[in-house]
Design an enzyme around this catalytic site. Structure first.
Site, PDB file in Angstrom:
ATOM      1  N   HIS A 190      -3.315   7.252   1.990  1.00 31.43           N
ATOM      2  CA  HIS A 190      -3.586   6.126   1.557  1.00 31.43           C
ATOM      3  C   HIS A 190      -4.837   5.619   2.145  1.00 31.43           C
ATOM      4  O   HIS A 190      -5.222   5.995   3.240  1.00 31.43           O
ATOM      5  CB  HIS A 190      -2.832   5.136   2.099  1.00 31.43           C
ATOM      6  CG  HIS A 190      -3.106   3.614   1.843  1.00 31.43           C
ATOM      7  ND1 HIS A 190      -3.767   3.154   0.704  1.00 31.43           N
ATOM      8  CD2 HIS A 190      -3.202   2.692   2.816  1.00 31.43           C
ATOM      9  CE1 HIS A 190      -4.015   1.718   0.779  1.00 31.43           C
ATOM     10  NE2 HIS A 190      -3.725   1.764   2.084  1.00 31.43           N
ATOM     11  N   CYS A 241       0.884  -1.512  -0.081  1.00 34.20           N
ATOM     12  CA  CYS A 241      -0.036  -0.047   0.036  1.00 34.20           C
ATOM     13  C   CYS A 241       0.910   1.286   0.086  1.00 34.20           C
ATOM     14  O   CYS A 241       0.404   2.443  -0.276  1.00 34.20           O
ATOM     15  CB  CYS A 241      -0.953  -0.101   1.386  1.00 34.20           C
ATOM     16  SG  CYS A 241      -1.999  -1.408   1.373  1.00 34.20           S
ATOM     17  N   ASN A 288     -10.049  -0.130  -0.435  1.00 36.09           N
ATOM     18  CA  ASN A 288      -8.452   0.080   0.039  1.00 36.09           C
ATOM     19  C   ASN A 288      -8.024  -0.353  -1.664  1.00 36.09           C
ATOM     20  O   ASN A 288      -8.118  -1.681  -1.773  1.00 36.09           O
ATOM     21  CB  ASN A 288      -7.920  -0.707   1.067  1.00 36.09           C
ATOM     22  CG  ASN A 288      -6.507  -0.720   1.064  1.00 36.09           C
ATOM     23  OD1 ASN A 288      -5.892  -0.061   0.106  1.00 36.09           O
ATOM     24  ND2 ASN A 288      -6.202  -1.010   2.154  1.00 36.09           N
TER      25      ASN A 288
HETATM   26  O1  UT7 Z   1      -3.922  -0.931   3.444  1.00 28.70           O
HETATM   27  C1  UT7 Z   1      -2.820  -1.571   4.222  1.00 28.70           C
HETATM   28  C2  UT7 Z   1      -3.338  -1.430   5.726  1.00 28.70           C
HETATM   29  N1  UT7 Z   1      -4.372  -2.004   6.366  1.00 28.70           N
HETATM   30  C3  UT7 Z   1      -5.367  -1.417   7.142  1.00 28.70           C
HETATM   31  O2  UT7 Z   1      -4.885  -0.397   7.548  1.00 28.70           O
HETATM   32  C4  UT7 Z   1      -6.334  -2.057   7.827  1.00 28.70           C
HETATM   33  C5  UT7 Z   1      -6.346  -1.813   9.323  1.00 28.70           C
HETATM   34  N2  UT7 Z   1      -7.352  -2.422  10.187  1.00 28.70           N
HETATM   35  C6  UT7 Z   1      -8.809  -2.181   9.887  1.00 28.70           C
HETATM   36  O3  UT7 Z   1      -9.154  -1.236   9.148  1.00 28.70           O
HETATM   37  C7  UT7 Z   1      -9.757  -2.904  10.728  1.00 28.70           C
HETATM   38  O4  UT7 Z   1      -9.044  -3.442  11.980  1.00 28.70           O
HETATM   39  C8  UT7 Z   1     -10.700  -3.744  10.209  1.00 28.70           C
HETATM   40  C9  UT7 Z   1     -11.603  -3.133   9.400  1.00 28.70           C
HETATM   41  C10 UT7 Z   1      -9.881  -4.578   9.389  1.00 28.70           C
HETATM   42  C11 UT7 Z   1     -11.346  -4.712  11.166  1.00 28.70           C
HETATM   43  O5  UT7 Z   1     -12.098  -3.476  12.173  1.00 28.70           O
HETATM   44  P1  UT7 Z   1     -11.876  -3.856  13.699  1.00 28.70           P
HETATM   45  O6  UT7 Z   1     -12.745  -2.830  14.368  1.00 28.70           O
HETATM   46  O7  UT7 Z   1     -10.428  -3.954  14.245  1.00 28.70           O
HETATM   47  O8  UT7 Z   1     -12.796  -5.217  13.804  1.00 28.70           O
HETATM   48  P2  UT7 Z   1     -12.126  -6.446  14.289  1.00 28.70           P
HETATM   49  O9  UT7 Z   1     -11.086  -7.089  13.513  1.00 28.70           O
HETATM   50  O10 UT7 Z   1     -11.829  -6.399  16.022  1.00 28.70           O
HETATM   51  O11 UT7 Z   1     -13.526  -7.493  14.516  1.00 28.70           O
HETATM   52  C12 UT7 Z   1     -14.521  -7.230  15.249  1.00 28.70           C
HETATM   53  C13 UT7 Z   1     -15.660  -8.148  15.046  1.00 28.70           C
HETATM   54  C14 UT7 Z   1     -15.129  -9.729  14.985  1.00 28.70           C
HETATM   55  O12 UT7 Z   1     -16.042 -10.629  15.706  1.00 28.70           O
HETATM   56  P3  UT7 Z   1     -15.761 -11.186  17.069  1.00 28.70           P
HETATM   57  O13 UT7 Z   1     -14.560 -11.881  17.250  1.00 28.70           O
HETATM   58  O14 UT7 Z   1     -15.742  -9.810  18.008  1.00 28.70           O
HETATM   59  O15 UT7 Z   1     -17.003 -11.855  17.432  1.00 28.70           O
HETATM   60  C15 UT7 Z   1     -14.888  -9.932  13.530  1.00 28.70           C
HETATM   61  O16 UT7 Z   1     -15.029 -11.358  13.455  1.00 28.70           O
HETATM   62  O17 UT7 Z   1     -16.029  -8.091  13.696  1.00 28.70           O
HETATM   63  C16 UT7 Z   1     -16.056  -9.431  12.984  1.00 28.70           C
HETATM   64  N3  UT7 Z   1     -16.000  -8.989  11.648  1.00 28.70           N
HETATM   65  C17 UT7 Z   1     -16.994  -8.934  10.727  1.00 28.70           C
HETATM   66  N4  UT7 Z   1     -18.277  -8.770  10.806  1.00 28.70           N
HETATM   67  C18 UT7 Z   1     -19.008  -8.774   9.926  1.00 28.70           C
HETATM   68  C19 UT7 Z   1     -14.751  -9.164  10.737  1.00 28.70           C
HETATM   69  N5  UT7 Z   1     -15.098  -8.613   9.417  1.00 28.70           N
HETATM   70  C20 UT7 Z   1     -16.364  -8.663   9.700  1.00 28.70           C
HETATM   71  C21 UT7 Z   1     -17.209  -8.473   8.310  1.00 28.70           C
HETATM   72  N6  UT7 Z   1     -18.491  -8.441   8.848  1.00 28.70           N
HETATM   73  N7  UT7 Z   1     -16.746  -7.928   7.117  1.00 28.70           N
END
Ligand code: UT7
Length: 325
Positions: free
Chosen positions: A252, A115, A282
Site C-alpha cells: 500500500h 486503505c 495515497n
Molecule cells: O493510508 C493510511 C495510512 N496513512 C499513513 O500511513 C500516514 C502515516 N503518517 C505519515 O505518513 C506521516 O506522519 C505524515 C506524512 C502524515 C506527517 O509526517 P511527520 O514526519 O509525521 O510530520 P508531523 O505530523 O510530525 O509534522 C511535522 C511538522 C508539524 O509542524 P510543527 O508542529 O513541528 O511546527 C506540522 O504542522 O510539519 C508540519 N506539517 C506540514 N508542513 C508543511 C504537517 N503537514 C505539513 C505540510 N506542509 N503539508
C-alpha cells in the site's frame, strides 16, 4: 495433493486525467514541494474531474483487467469492490459496475476496510473461489478520496489521490505447494481501539453528512511499520518461504518512508519494492492494484513470480497476501 488456487488472470487500472503537483498544493495550503517530498516521497497526485465518480474509475480499471484476462465478461460471477468513497451511501458501488458490465447474475458488493480494502477484498475472493462460491471474480480497489479531504488541512490534503485498480481471479487446480500459481496465503487484522487515529468525522448515522479525513499522522506511521512487518512475517511463516524468495513487494502506497522502513525491516532490497506513491500519492484501496498493474504492464512482474501484497489503514485494519503470478 490437488487444491483449488485463486489465480490472478488479468490486471487493469485507471487514473483520472487531472494531475495536481506539490506546487499546485502550495497555492491551496501552507506547504512546500520540499516538505511533501521529504516527508512522504509524493510529487503529484491524480484528482477526479467534477462528476467523475468512483464507479467510473472502477469500471475503466475493470474493463482493462477483463480484456487482459481474455475472458468473456459473462464468466464473472462475483464482483467485490473495495472503497471508502462509494458513489452513494447505498446501493453498493459494485452493483453499478455490475450493471454497466451487463451482468445480471452472481453477487456484487462493496468492502470497507479503507486503505486495506483491496487486500481484504482479494482475500474474500480467494475464500469464495476455494469454497466453490465463485469461479471467476472481479476484485477492484477504487477511490475518489479527494472528495473526503479537508482542503484547508495541510496535514492530510497533500497525501491522497484518486484512482482505481482491478484484477480478475479464477480458480485453477494446483498441487498444494508453494510452486503453485495463485494465492498461497493471506492474513487480515484489525484493532478498533485505534479507530480515532485515522477516521472521517461524518457519516449517515452520526452527522448525516460525508465528513472529512482526520489523522494523527505520527501515530499511524508508528503503528504502520510494526503492524505491516508482523503481517508479512505471518505470511512467510505460514508458507515456510523466506524474504529472499519474494520477487516483488507491492505495498500500500501511503508514504515512501513507511515503504523503505518496512522493506528494511523484512530484509528486502529497494529494487524489489514497487513504488507509485511519488506519482499517485495515497489512493487508499486503489493503491495496491494500481501498483500491481504498473509493475505487470512495465514487465517487472512476470508469470510465476512470487508477489507480496500488504496494506494498513483506518480502523486500524491491516493485512498481507502472498501469491504467485
Ligand atoms: O493510508 C493510511 C495510512 N496513512 C499513513 O500511513 C500516514 C502515516 N503518517 C505519515 O505518513 C506521516 O506522519 C505524515 C506524512 C502524515 C506527517 O509526517 P511527520 O514526519 O509525521 O510530520 P508531523 O505530523 O510530525 O509534522 C511535522 C511538522 C508539524 O509542524 P510543527 O508542529 O513541528 O511546527 C506540522 O504542522 O510539519 C508540519 N506539517 C506540514 N508542513 C508543511 C504537517 N503537514 C505539513 C505540510 N506542509 N503539508
Amino acid at each position: 495433493m490437488s487444491v483449488i488456487r485463486t489465480v490472478v488472470a488479468g490486471v487493469g487500472s485507471y487514473l483520472p486525467a487531472r494531475v495536481v503537483t506539490n506546487d499546485d498544493m502550495s497555492k491551496i495550503v501552507d506547504t512546500t514541494d520540499e516538505w511533501i517530498v521529504e516527508r512522504t516521497g509524493i510529487h503529484q497526485r491524480h484528482i477526479a474531474a467534477e462528476g467523475e465518480m468512483t464507479s467510473h474509475l472502477a469500471l475503466a480499471a475493470a474493463r482493462e483487467a477483463i480484456a487482459d484476462a481474455g475472458i468473456d465478461v459473462q464468466e464473472i460471477d462475483t464482483i467485490i469492490l473495495a472503497t471508502t468513497t462509494p458513489d452513494y451511501t447505498f446501493p453498493a458501488t459494485a452493483t453499478t459496475v455490475q450493471a454497466e458490465l451487463g451482468l445480471h447474475h452472481g453477487a456484487a458488493f462493496d468492502v470497507q476496510a479503507v486503505c486495506s480494502g483491496f487486500v481484504y477484498a482479494l482475500t474474500i475472493a480467494d475464500t469464495f473461489v476455494k469454497t466453490g462460491q465463485s469461479k471467476v471474480a472481479l476484485v477492484i480497489g477504487a477511490e475518489t478520496f479527494s472528495r473526503l479531504l479537508d482542503w484547508t488541512d495541510r496535514t492530510t490534503c497533500v497525501l491522497f489521490g484518486d484512482g482505481a485498480g482491478a484484477v480478475v481471479v479464477r480458480g485453477e487446480t494446483g498441487e498444494g505447494t508453494n510452486a503453485d500459481r495463485g494465492i498461497l496465503t493471506a492474513h487480515l487484522h484489525s484493532d478498533g481501539r485505534y479507530k480515532d487515529k485515522l477516521y472521517v468525522d461524518g457519516g449517515p448515522s452520526s452527522t448525516q453528512s460525508t465528513g472529512h479525513v482526520r489523522m494523527e499522522g505520527r501515530e499511524v506511521f508508528r503503528h504502520a511499520v510494526v503492524n505491516i512487518a508482523e503481517a508479512i512475517n505471518e505470511s512467510l511463516e505460514a508458507t515456510g518461504l523466506k524474504a529472499d524468495d519474494i520477487d516483488w513487494f507491492v505495498p500500500h502506497q501511503a508514504n515512501k518512508r513507511i515503504l523503505d522502513g518496512t522493506a528494511r525491516r523484512i530484509g528486502l532490497p529497494p529494487e524489489k519494492v514497487v513504488m507509485t506513491v511519488g506519482e499517485q500519492g495515497n489512493t487508499s484501496a486503489a493503491s495496491v492494484p494500481l501498483a500491481l498493474d504498473k509493475a505487470v504492464k512495465d514487465g517487472r512482474i512476470k508469470k510465476n513470480d512470487l508477489v507480496l501484497l500488504e496494506a494498513m489503514g483506518g480502523g486500524f485494519t491491516w493485512g498481507s497476501l502472498l501469491f504467485r503470478f
